[in-house]
Design a protein around this motif. Structure first.
Motif, PDB file in Angstrom:
ATOM      1  N   PHE A  17       0.595  -1.089   0.035  1.00 57.31           N
ATOM      2  CA  PHE A  17       0.244  -0.085   0.068  1.00 57.31           C
ATOM      3  C   PHE A  17       1.333   1.463   0.218  1.00 57.31           C
ATOM      4  CE2 PHE A  17      -2.455  -2.922   1.380  1.00 57.31           C
ATOM      5  CZ  PHE A  17      -4.082  -3.151   0.295  1.00 57.31           C
ATOM      6  N   LYS A  18       2.629   1.292  -0.287  1.00 60.11           N
ATOM      7  CA  LYS A  18       3.015   2.120  -0.898  1.00 60.11           C
ATOM      8  C   LYS A  18       3.090   2.843   0.901  1.00 60.11           C
ATOM      9  CE  LYS A  18       3.509   1.770  -5.384  1.00 60.11           C
ATOM     10  NZ  LYS A  18       3.668   0.664  -5.199  1.00 60.11           N
ATOM     11  N   LEU A  19       3.062   2.323   1.884  1.00 59.29           N
ATOM     12  CA  LEU A  19       2.873   3.404   3.506  1.00 59.29           C
ATOM     13  C   LEU A  19       4.434   2.964   4.046  1.00 59.29           C
ATOM     14  CD1 LEU A  19       0.065   2.045   4.782  1.00 59.29           C
ATOM     15  CD2 LEU A  19       0.004   3.992   4.454  1.00 59.29           C
ATOM     16  N   PRO A  20       4.830   4.189   4.455  1.00 57.62           N
ATOM     17  CA  PRO A  20       5.832   4.053   5.519  1.00 57.62           C
ATOM     18  C   PRO A  20       5.937   2.773   6.518  1.00 57.62           C
ATOM     19  CG  PRO A  20       4.870   6.205   6.535  1.00 57.62           C
ATOM     20  CD  PRO A  20       3.845   5.011   5.905  1.00 57.62           C
ATOM     21  N   ILE A  21       7.484   2.300   6.767  1.00 61.32           N
ATOM     22  CA  ILE A  21       7.416   1.253   7.152  1.00 61.32           C
ATOM     23  C   ILE A  21       7.150   1.256   9.298  1.00 61.32           C
ATOM     24  CG2 ILE A  21       9.779   1.693   7.634  1.00 61.32           C
ATOM     25  CD1 ILE A  21      10.095  -1.163   7.603  1.00 61.32           C
ATOM     26  N   PRO A  22       6.452   0.541   9.346  1.00 58.20           N
ATOM     27  CA  PRO A  22       6.540   1.005  10.588  1.00 58.20           C
ATOM     28  C   PRO A  22       6.975   0.386  12.317  1.00 58.20           C
ATOM     29  CG  PRO A  22       5.113  -0.903  10.871  1.00 58.20           C
ATOM     30  CD  PRO A  22       6.080  -0.663   8.691  1.00 58.20           C
ATOM     31  N   ALA A  23       8.904   1.267  12.026  1.00 62.19           N
ATOM     32  CA  ALA A  23       9.367   0.585  12.206  1.00 62.19           C
ATOM     33  C   ALA A  23      10.485   2.356  12.528  1.00 62.19           C
ATOM     34  CB  ALA A  23      10.167  -0.766  12.062  1.00 62.19           C
ATOM     35  N   PRO A  24      10.938   2.523  12.904  1.00 61.23           N
ATOM     36  CA  PRO A  24      12.895   3.257  13.210  1.00 61.23           C
ATOM     37  C   PRO A  24      13.228   2.723  12.816  1.00 61.23           C
ATOM     38  CG  PRO A  24      12.388   2.455  15.612  1.00 61.23           C
ATOM     39  CD  PRO A  24      10.758   1.159  14.747  1.00 61.23           C
ATOM     40  N   PRO A  25      14.313   3.585  12.476  1.00 62.13           N
ATOM     41  CA  PRO A  25      15.351   3.479  11.634  1.00 62.13           C
ATOM     42  C   PRO A  25      16.192   1.771  12.651  1.00 62.13           C
ATOM     43  CG  PRO A  25      16.014   5.109  11.355  1.00 62.13           C
ATOM     44  CD  PRO A  25      14.753   4.833  12.517  1.00 62.13           C
ATOM     45  N   ALA A  26      17.133   0.887  11.278  1.00 56.28           N
ATOM     46  CA  ALA A  26      16.935  -0.647  11.699  1.00 56.28           C
ATOM     47  C   ALA A  26      18.042  -0.524  13.130  1.00 56.28           C
ATOM     48  CB  ALA A  26      18.252  -0.766  10.933  1.00 56.28           C
ATOM     49  N   LEU A  27      19.209   0.651  13.254  1.00 58.95           N
ATOM     50  CA  LEU A  27      20.698   0.031  14.185  1.00 58.95           C
ATOM     51  C   LEU A  27      19.878   0.799  15.367  1.00 58.95           C
ATOM     52  CD1 LEU A  27      22.670  -0.823  15.019  1.00 58.95           C
ATOM     53  CD2 LEU A  27      24.207   0.980  14.193  1.00 58.95           C
ATOM     54  N   PRO A  28      18.513   2.024  15.106  1.00 58.19           N
ATOM     55  CA  PRO A  28      18.571   2.504  16.384  1.00 58.19           C
ATOM     56  C   PRO A  28      17.133   2.072  17.026  1.00 58.19           C
ATOM     57  CG  PRO A  28      18.893   4.348  14.811  1.00 58.19           C
ATOM     58  CD  PRO A  28      19.103   3.088  14.233  1.00 58.19           C
ATOM     59  N   GLY A  29      16.178   1.575  16.247  1.00 60.31           N
ATOM     60  CA  GLY A  29      15.381   0.422  15.879  1.00 60.31           C
ATOM     61  C   GLY A  29      15.979  -1.017  17.197  1.00 60.31           C
ATOM     62  N   ILE A  30      17.020  -1.739  16.941  1.00 67.34           N
ATOM     63  CA  ILE A  30      17.547  -2.433  17.157  1.00 67.34           C
ATOM     64  C   ILE A  30      17.719  -2.654  19.084  1.00 67.34           C
ATOM     65  CG2 ILE A  30      19.498  -4.229  17.087  1.00 67.34           C
ATOM     66  CD1 ILE A  30      18.953  -4.170  14.113  1.00 67.34           C
ATOM     67  N   ILE A  31      18.646  -1.007  19.077  1.00 64.40           N
ATOM     68  CA  ILE A  31      19.244  -1.024  19.757  1.00 64.40           C
ATOM     69  C   ILE A  31      18.193  -0.621  21.095  1.00 64.40           C
ATOM     70  CG2 ILE A  31      20.265   0.220  20.793  1.00 64.40           C
ATOM     71  CD1 ILE A  31      21.947   1.097  18.495  1.00 64.40           C
ATOM     72  N   GLY A  32      16.984  -0.201  20.817  1.00 68.68           N
ATOM     73  CA  GLY A  32      16.564   0.674  21.651  1.00 68.68           C
ATOM     74  C   GLY A  32      15.190  -1.068  21.601  1.00 68.68           C
ATOM     75  N   ILE A  33      14.647  -1.930  20.864  1.00 69.58           N
ATOM     76  CA  ILE A  33      14.296  -3.512  21.285  1.00 69.58           C
ATOM     77  C   ILE A  33      15.595  -4.124  22.166  1.00 69.58           C
ATOM     78  CG2 ILE A  33      13.818  -5.725  20.629  1.00 69.58           C
ATOM     79  CD1 ILE A  33      13.762  -4.556  17.681  1.00 69.58           C
ATOM     80  N   VAL A  34      16.972  -4.112  22.583  1.00 71.90           N
ATOM     81  CA  VAL A  34      18.254  -5.044  23.534  1.00 71.90           C
ATOM     82  C   VAL A  34      17.949  -3.562  24.457  1.00 71.90           C
ATOM     83  CG1 VAL A  34      20.015  -4.633  23.665  1.00 71.90           C
ATOM     84  CG2 VAL A  34      19.168  -5.465  21.338  1.00 71.90           C
ATOM     85  N   GLY A  35      17.199  -2.518  25.073  1.00 71.22           N
ATOM     86  CA  GLY A  35      17.234  -1.942  26.240  1.00 71.22           C
ATOM     87  C   GLY A  35      16.060  -2.127  26.275  1.00 71.22           C
ATOM     88  N   ILE A  36      14.763  -2.288  25.809  1.00 68.83           N
ATOM     89  CA  ILE A  36      13.842  -2.849  26.170  1.00 68.83           C
ATOM     90  C   ILE A  36      13.972  -4.033  27.074  1.00 68.83           C
ATOM     91  CG2 ILE A  36      11.083  -3.677  25.978  1.00 68.83           C
ATOM     92  CD1 ILE A  36      10.900  -0.911  23.859  1.00 68.83           C
ATOM     93  N   TYR A  37      14.629  -5.072  25.951  1.00 67.46           N
ATOM     94  CA  TYR A  37      15.035  -6.454  26.997  1.00 67.46           C
ATOM     95  C   TYR A  37      15.461  -6.391  28.425  1.00 67.46           C
ATOM     96  CZ  TYR A  37      16.093 -11.152  27.529  1.00 67.46           C
ATOM     97  OH  TYR A  37      16.185 -12.497  27.900  1.00 67.46           O
ATOM     98  N   LEU A  38      16.321  -5.999  28.370  1.00 68.44           N
ATOM     99  CA  LEU A  38      17.447  -5.707  29.495  1.00 68.44           C
ATOM    100  C   LEU A  38      16.873  -4.798  30.424  1.00 68.44           C
ATOM    101  CD1 LEU A  38      20.898  -4.265  27.465  1.00 68.44           C
ATOM    102  CD2 LEU A  38      20.226  -6.328  28.521  1.00 68.44           C
TER     103      LEU A  38
END
Length: 56
Positions: free
Chosen positions: A21-42
């Motif tokens: 549907f040509k919508l923007p991806i529902p996620a932050p940029p790759a590296l900051p998103g991964i770091i955020g997920i790791v931070g939430i887990y930790l």
């Protein structure tokens, strides 16, 4: 293992539908998103340790 496969499959389907549907991806940029997920887990793990150690 089943939960990992289902999570990956769900992510693939959502990503495909957003691209379709040509919508923007529902996620932050790759590296900051991964770091955020790791931070939430930790943070979640840290709470479990603090609760078990100090809040008995």
């Amino acid at each position: 293992m089943k939960i990992y496969v289902l999570s990956l499959l769900t992510g693939l389907i959502v990503g495909f539908v957003f691209a379709l549907f040509k919508l923007p991806i529902p996620a932050p940029p790759a590296l900051p998103g991964i770091i955020g997920i790791v931070g939430i887990y930790l943070g979640f793990q840290l709470y479990g340790w603090v609760a078990a150690t100090f809040l008995k």
